[in-house]
Structures are given as structure tokens and as C-alpha cells.
Scaffold this motif. Sequence first.
Motif, PDB file in Angstrom:
ATOM      1  N   UNK A  93      34.873  26.131  37.438  1.00 25.73           N
ATOM      2  CA  UNK A  93      35.739  26.494  38.562  1.00 25.73           C
ATOM      3  C   UNK A  93      35.837  28.010  38.712  1.00 25.73           C
ATOM      4  N   UNK A  94      35.938  28.694  37.569  1.00 23.80           N
ATOM      5  CA  UNK A  94      35.976  30.155  37.597  1.00 23.80           C
ATOM      6  C   UNK A  94      34.703  30.711  38.217  1.00 23.80           C
ATOM      7  N   UNK A  95      33.562  30.136  37.845  1.00 22.75           N
ATOM      8  CA  UNK A  95      32.285  30.577  38.401  1.00 22.75           C
ATOM      9  C   UNK A  95      32.174  30.293  39.889  1.00 22.75           C
ATOM     10  N   UNK A  96      32.747  29.176  40.318  1.00 20.21           N
ATOM     11  CA  UNK A  96      32.730  28.812  41.743  1.00 20.21           C
ATOM     12  C   UNK A  96      33.451  29.872  42.564  1.00 20.21           C
ATOM     13  N   UNK A  97      34.635  30.265  42.077  1.00 20.17           N
ATOM     14  CA  UNK A  97      35.420  31.283  42.786  1.00 20.17           C
ATOM     15  C   UNK A  97      34.725  32.640  42.708  1.00 20.17           C
ATOM     16  N   UNK A  98      34.239  33.000  41.495  1.00 17.06           N
ATOM     17  CA  UNK A  98      33.549  34.272  41.334  1.00 17.06           C
ATOM     18  C   UNK A  98      32.305  34.363  42.178  1.00 17.06           C
ATOM     19  N   UNK A  99      31.544  33.248  42.268  1.00 19.31           N
ATOM     20  CA  UNK A  99      30.337  33.234  43.084  1.00 19.31           C
ATOM     21  C   UNK A  99      30.648  33.386  44.556  1.00 19.31           C
ATOM     22  N   UNK A 100      31.762  32.816  44.984  1.00 22.04           N
ATOM     23  CA  UNK A 100      32.154  32.907  46.393  1.00 22.04           C
ATOM     24  C   UNK A 100      32.556  34.326  46.765  1.00 22.04           C
ATOM     25  N   UNK A 101      33.184  35.033  45.819  1.00 18.92           N
ATOM     26  CA  UNK A 101      33.667  36.389  46.087  1.00 18.92           C
ATOM     27  C   UNK A 101      32.598  37.451  45.857  1.00 18.92           C
ATOM     28  N   UNK A 102      31.509  37.082  45.143  1.00 20.08           N
ATOM     29  CA  UNK A 102      30.406  38.015  44.949  1.00 20.08           C
ATOM     30  C   UNK A 102      30.556  38.865  43.694  1.00 20.08           C
ATOM     31  N   UNK A 103      29.686  39.884  43.592  1.00 20.32           N
ATOM     32  CA  UNK A 103      29.622  40.733  42.397  1.00 20.32           C
ATOM     33  C   UNK A 103      30.931  41.466  42.139  1.00 20.32           C
ATOM     34  N   UNK A 104      31.701  41.727  43.181  1.00 22.73           N
ATOM     35  CA  UNK A 104      32.961  42.460  43.025  1.00 22.73           C
ATOM     36  C   UNK A 104      33.944  41.722  42.120  1.00 22.73           C
ATOM     37  N   UNK A 105      33.791  40.395  42.025  1.00 17.01           N
ATOM     38  CA  UNK A 105      34.705  39.600  41.202  1.00 17.01           C
ATOM     39  C   UNK A 105      34.112  39.279  39.832  1.00 17.01           C
ATOM     40  N   UNK A 106      32.973  39.893  39.509  1.00 18.18           N
ATOM     41  CA  UNK A 106      32.261  39.553  38.274  1.00 18.18           C
ATOM     42  C   UNK A 106      33.110  39.787  37.033  1.00 18.18           C
ATOM     43  N   UNK A 107      33.762  40.946  36.942  1.00 14.16           N
ATOM     44  CA  UNK A 107      34.537  41.288  35.746  1.00 14.16           C
ATOM     45  C   UNK A 107      35.676  40.303  35.521  1.00 14.16           C
ATOM     46  N   UNK A 108      36.354  39.918  36.614  1.00 20.09           N
ATOM     47  CA  UNK A 108      37.473  38.970  36.506  1.00 20.09           C
ATOM     48  C   UNK A 108      36.958  37.607  36.056  1.00 20.09           C
ATOM     49  N   UNK A 217      22.813  32.273  46.190  1.00 19.87           N
ATOM     50  CA  UNK A 217      23.503  31.367  45.274  1.00 19.87           C
ATOM     51  C   UNK A 217      24.911  31.014  45.743  1.00 19.87           C
ATOM     52  N   UNK A 218      25.720  32.024  46.022  1.00 23.17           N
ATOM     53  CA  UNK A 218      27.075  31.767  46.475  1.00 23.17           C
ATOM     54  C   UNK A 218      27.930  31.061  45.449  1.00 23.17           C
ATOM     55  N   UNK A 219      28.943  30.317  45.928  1.00 27.96           N
ATOM     56  CA  UNK A 219      29.913  29.662  45.053  1.00 27.96           C
ATOM     57  C   UNK A 219      29.259  28.608  44.168  1.00 27.96           C
ATOM     58  N   UNK A 220      28.384  27.792  44.756  1.00 26.58           N
ATOM     59  CA  UNK A 220      27.734  26.730  43.985  1.00 26.58           C
ATOM     60  C   UNK A 220      26.884  27.324  42.868  1.00 26.58           C
ATOM     61  N   UNK A 221      26.197  28.425  43.165  1.00 28.47           N
ATOM     62  CA  UNK A 221      25.378  29.081  42.154  1.00 28.47           C
ATOM     63  C   UNK A 221      26.219  29.664  41.042  1.00 28.47           C
TER      64      UNK A 221
END
Length: 262
Positions: A93-108, A217-221
Motif C-alpha cells: 500500500x505504501x508503494x502504491x501511494x508512493x508510486x502515484x506521487x512519483x519520485x518526490x515521495x520516495x523518501x517518505x 509504472x505509476x501506482x501499480x508499479x
Amino acid sequence: MTQTKELTIEDELALMNAKRKMEQVHWTMQGLNKLGNVIENRIALLPKKQQQWLQKLSYKVLHGVVKANLASMKKNDGPPAPLNKTYKALVTSSGFIGGALGVSAFAVDLTLATKLMMRSIMDIARNHGEDLSELDTQLACLQVFALGGNTKHDDSLETGYYASRVALGSTIKGGTKALEGLLRGSANPVLQFIASIAARFSIQVSEKFVAQAVPILGAAGGASINLAFIHHFQNMAEAHFSIRRLERQYGAKRVQRAYDGL
């Protein structure tokens, strides 16, 4: 404990399964095999500053996760079996949200996912009879993040299971006081140990970073990458603590000889 007795057939099979998990890690960490070449090429092209940022981020995340989890998860009163599926769902789930938000959310995403993975690793350790209040167990949990980094990017590192344990073990001295120092904010031996772990962990973090940077990739990726990530570390934890359980029963040298002989 008798160190000279032979392993039972059941324990030999357990050791064989553990070694298989240790050696079959590269394709697990790739996760999405079709993106393998893209990932390899993009890592090679990462600017030096970005590589340094990923290394520093890996250390910062591990340091924060260790302080948070080791201070709060010490009792052996958890569920009868590790909650692997639950942790997989949370990390995915964390990856889904991070993937949707892009590289900017990588650290979180990395911080949350790593914290959940550490909890899962400790859960597995407890299920294999480890005492989470012991410094040795807590450091063994952290070691999992450095195991199985067998990719093209870590040729200079010792990647064999026992070689990795010896290399990492040489960096930590000071016993329980070292961990107490970490929780107070000062523990050079433990900080050095975390730095050694982070050097290896950052390799997998780099793979995760460049994979999530692929626009299609996006959220699913992002979810798929995180699932591959936690699947890898859960496998490493199951193998690692299965071997440690056998070592407590038969002696470390006996188990290592059997492991090397497989």
C-alpha cells in the motif's frame, strides 16, 4: 547443546531451504523481470550526487527505524505465527501511494516501508525462538537488510551468507551498553554497524529508486516494487533465523560446515 551430533533429515531440509532462499535473491529483488535491463542501465547513469543522496538516505532511514523499533518491540508476546501477509499488504500500500506521487515521495515511502519491513523481520525472528530483548537478536534483525545483495552493483562486497555475517559482525563491539547508547543518541559501535548495513542496503534502495522513476509504472508499479522488496527481506529473515535456530541446537561450526557442504 551438543555440537558434534548430526543434523536430522528434517533439519537438513530446513538448512537446504534456507540456503536456497539465500541464493535465489537476484530475481526476487528485480521483481519486474522485464524492467531488469532498464534498471541496470539507469543505476549506471545516476549522477554521483544522487548516488550519495541514496546512500545517506539509506543510513538515515535505518538509523531512525532501529531506534523506533528496537525501543518499542522487545517482548516475546507476539502472535503464534509471523504476520507476513499483513506486512506485505501494508508495504504494498505504501508503494502504491508512493508510486502515484512519483519520485518526490520516495523518501517518505522508503521510510515507512523500511519500518514495516523491520517489524516483519523482528516478527519472524521471534517466531524462530529469538529473544527480542537481546542485543544479539536485535542486531541480527538489522543484518537482514544486508543479506542477499547479489547483483551486478555489489561485486566489491562479500555477498556469501557467512562471509557477510563475519564482515558485519566485526564492526560491532560493546554489548548491551552499545544499544543503550544508541537509544540515548550516542553509540559509535552501533552507528558503525548501521553504516555497514546501509552500504549494502543502499544497493537495493538504488534499484527501487530507479525502478519507481520509470514513468510508465505509476501506482501499480510502485506497489509491485514494494511487494518484491518485502518478499525479498522476509525470505532473507526466514533463512537467517532458521540457520540461527539450527546453530543454537547443533553449534555454529557444525551448521556452517553443513551449509557449505550443500
